[in-house]
Structures are given as structure tokens and as C-alpha cells.
Design an enzyme around this catalytic site. Structure first.
Site, PDB file in Angstrom:
ATOM      1  N   LYS A  52       1.000  -1.658  -0.196  1.00 38.70           N
ATOM      2  CA  LYS A  52      -0.069  -0.271   0.336  1.00 38.70           C
ATOM      3  C   LYS A  52       0.901   1.402  -0.219  1.00 38.70           C
ATOM      4  CE  LYS A  52      -3.707  -2.713   2.401  1.00 38.70           C
ATOM      5  NZ  LYS A  52      -4.460  -2.736   3.224  1.00 38.70           N
ATOM      6  N   GLN A  96      -4.894  -2.160   9.522  1.00 35.97           N
ATOM      7  CA  GLN A  96      -4.409  -3.001   9.068  1.00 35.97           C
ATOM      8  C   GLN A  96      -5.418  -3.949   9.884  1.00 35.97           C
ATOM      9  OE1 GLN A  96      -3.394  -3.785   6.053  1.00 35.97           O
ATOM     10  NE2 GLN A  96      -3.583  -5.918   6.625  1.00 35.97           N
ATOM     11  N   ASP A 119     -10.875   2.432   3.847  1.00 35.53           N
ATOM     12  CA  ASP A 119     -11.909   0.661   3.487  1.00 35.53           C
ATOM     13  C   ASP A 119     -13.396   0.558   3.831  1.00 35.53           C
ATOM     14  OD1 ASP A 119      -9.652  -0.519   3.349  1.00 35.53           O
ATOM     15  OD2 ASP A 119      -9.056  -0.665   5.667  1.00 35.53           O
TER      16      ASP A 119
END
Ligand code: NAP
Length: 294
Positions: A52, A96, A119
Site C-alpha cells: 500500500k 490493517q 476502507d
């Protein structure tokens, strides 16, 4: 059979994002900034976060990696999230997953400011998506929708069968495919579904996200089907330097003989996920500019 090339499409999307970043720079505006919070040293998570950060560099975003030790308390993680929520130089951030067992994942995701939730995991964004309102769509489903669009796969009036009802893939896919404008008739299946093969054989489009290598075989699909394989499983393989091979949920050989469109693994849905996280971050920046009338 046409391969839905996620690597190619994701590179196109990244190029488009880079162009938007160049425009922002030319206008003297701040470029998008994405942060990733990683707690602990899980191998796969380190790899994902690394990709990322690299992807941010590729499109000209600023990126920050907040790497916290495994023994970080829930309280101090919540404080960090509060800090990120209030950081005006940051457009979006991700936490994460999975988090260490002593941290309540749901509590953490609820603490993320929905406006920075690139997200798309916050219930506010999920609810807004389900109600066709402006939101952040989770990156994997967003990537699948984009891939179907760019390859002009017909969805209207088609029967889409989604296998798996996870909150990050299956469930949102079932909502998106039934939205006005996409207009599929959707069947959402899971581990309690009876006679799955009978259902999949009626499908025009199958989106499979369960994590069981080569689960979907040629005898389970009809001719001309479109199959989107979301599965990623590391299967031990001594012939590979890494000691494993990546397998999807689809038996590629037998399904490719019947499908019109099929995603490979790797190189299908996976690369799209990161591209759409970048896209969500760009959208967050654009929404911020609009709100502040910059
Ligand atoms: P998950 O949370 O692991 O859930 C799996 C789903 O599959 C559950 O809904 C389960 O049903 C269902 N299932 C299990 N066995 C089944 C069976 N025999 N028949 C029908 N349904 C069955 O799913 P996930 O997080 O979405 O992950 C799925 C896979 O996608 C994994 O391999 C993951 O690594 C991969 N993934 C890839 C990406 C990407 O970027 N490419 C992103 C996310 C996930 P129940 O609900 O009844 O248990």
C-alpha cells in the site's frame, strides 16, 4: 474466454489517479495523504501494508506508516486513531487487520472518522452504501465493480450468485450487484446453503469469496458464465522459493473451458483492491476540497 486482467486495469486506474495528483500539484494544492496503522509483526500484514505504501509512492500520494508494537493497548490505539481523525493533513487511513487478540476490532473500526474511512468498514459507510448514498465502498468490492464496468460485462437482468457472506466482500457485493443501474438479480450463498452447485449452474455471474482453493469446478457452472475469483490462499509448495503458491477459489482449468470472462489468481481481484484504496483516498481529498471550498 476473456481474462479479466486486474493488473492491467489497476495500472490504468493508478495512471488516472497520478494525473489527478499532477493537476492538484499544478493548482498548488496539497496532494492526497493516506496513513496505515499496523499493530504487531504479522508477515502477511507487513507485506500488504508495504504494497500500500509503495502504491502511494507510485501515484504521488504522501503516505505514513504507523507501526505499533504487538503489545499496544486498546486504549493507546484508540488515542492514536483520535489523533489521526483530527489530523487535517490526512485524507484517509486504514487500520490493517487482523489486530492482536487483546484488541477489540469492532471497537477500533467504530472509532475511525467515517469521512476518513477509506476502507469503507465503518457501519456509517456500509449503511450509506446500502442506501445508495455517498460513501466509501470497501476496496475489494469497489475493484470488482470497476473491473466489470471496464470490461463491459452485462449485469442488468443477469443472475449473480455470490458465494460467501463476509462483511468485507460477499455481503457488500450482494448489495452492489442489486443496486439500480447494475440491476442484477442476486443470490447470496454461504456455508449453510443447500445444493450450491444447482444454484451456481443457474448463474450468469459468480463472485466467489470463501478461501477454499479450487472449490468452484467446471461442472458447477454453465457455459458463458462470468466468474470473479476473490480467494487468496497460500498453499504449501516446496518447488517455490517462498515455500508456497497462491491459489484462488476457482479451479481455473475446468472453469476456463466454460467461462466467457474469468479473473486469474494472482493478477485478478488482488491488484484492483489496492488501486481502489488509492481511488477512495483521492475521493476523500476531493470531498475535503469541496467541503472547504479550497
Ligand atoms: P471469510 O470471512 O473467510 O468468510 C468465508 C465465507 O465463505 C463465509 O461467509 C462462509 O459461510 C462461506 N463458506 C465457507 N464454506 C462454504 C461452502 N462450502 N459453501 C458456501 N459458502 C461457504 O471471507 P473473506 O474475508 O471474504 O475472504 C474470502 C477469501 O477472499 C479469502 O481467501 C481471502 O484471503 C480472500 N480475500 C481476497 C481479497 C483480495 O483483495 N483479493 C480481499 C479480501 C479477501 P458462513 O458465513 O456460513 O461461515
Amino acid at each position: 474466454m476473456i481474462l479479466l486482467d486486474g493488473k492491467k486495469i489497476s495500472n490504468q486506474i493508478k495512471d488516472e489517479i497520478s494525473q489527478e495528483v499532477t493537476v492538484l500539484k499544478q493548482q498548488g494544492k496539497r496532494t492526497p495523504h493516506l496513513a496505515a496503522v499496523l499493530v504487531g509483526n504479522d508477515g502477511a500484514s507487513l507485506t500488504y501494508v508495504g504494497s500500500k505504501v509503495k502504491a502511494c509512492e507510485r501515484v504521488g500520494f504522501t503516505s505514513s506508516l504507523i507501526h505499533l508494537p504487538e503489545n499496544t493497548t486498546e486504549e493507546s490505539l484508540l488515542l492514536k486513531i483520535d489523533e489521526l481523525n483530527n489530523d487535517d493533513t490526512l485524507d484517509g487511513f486504514i487500520v490493517q487487520l487482523p489486530l492482536p487478540k487483546h484488541i477489540d476490532e469492532q471497537k477500533i473500526l467504530l472509532a475511525v472518522n467515517p469521512k476518513k474511512d477509506v476502507d469503507g468498514f465503518h457501519p456509517e459507510n456500509f449503511g450509506r452504501m446500502a442506501l445508495d448514498m455517498e460513501s466509501y465502498i470497501p476496496a475489494t468490492p469497489f475493484g470488482i465493480m470497476e473491473m466489470l464496468k471496464r470490461y463491459r460485462v452485462e449485469t442488468s437482468g443477469k443472475h449473480t450468485v455470490v458465494i460467501g457472506r463476509s462483511h468485507i466482500v460477499g455481503r457488500p457485493m450482494s448489495i452492489l450487484m442489486s443496486q439500480k443501474g447494475i440491476d442484477s438479480t442476486v443470490t447470496l450463498t454461504h456455508s449453510r446453503t443447500k445444493n450450491l452447485a444447482e444454484i451456481t449452474r443457474q448463474a450468469d455471474i459468480i463472485i466467489i469469496a470463501l478461501g477454499k482453493p479450487e472449490f468452484l469446478t467446471g461442472d458447477m457452472v454453465k457455459k458463458g458464465v462470468t466468474v470473479i475469483d476473490v480467494g487468496i490462499t497460500r498453499v504449501p509448495d516446496n518447488t517455490k522459493a517462498k515455500g508456497y503458491t497462491i491459489k484462488g477459489d476457482v479451479d481455473f482449468d475446468s472453469v476456463s473451458r466454460k467461462a466467457d470472462f474469468l479473473t486469474p489468481v494472482p493478477g485478478g481481484v488482488g491488484p484492483m483492491t489496492i488501486a481502489m484504496l488509492l481511488k477512495n483516498t483521492l475521493i476523500a481529498r476531493q470531498r475535503q476540497l469541496k467541503e472547504n471550498r479550497e
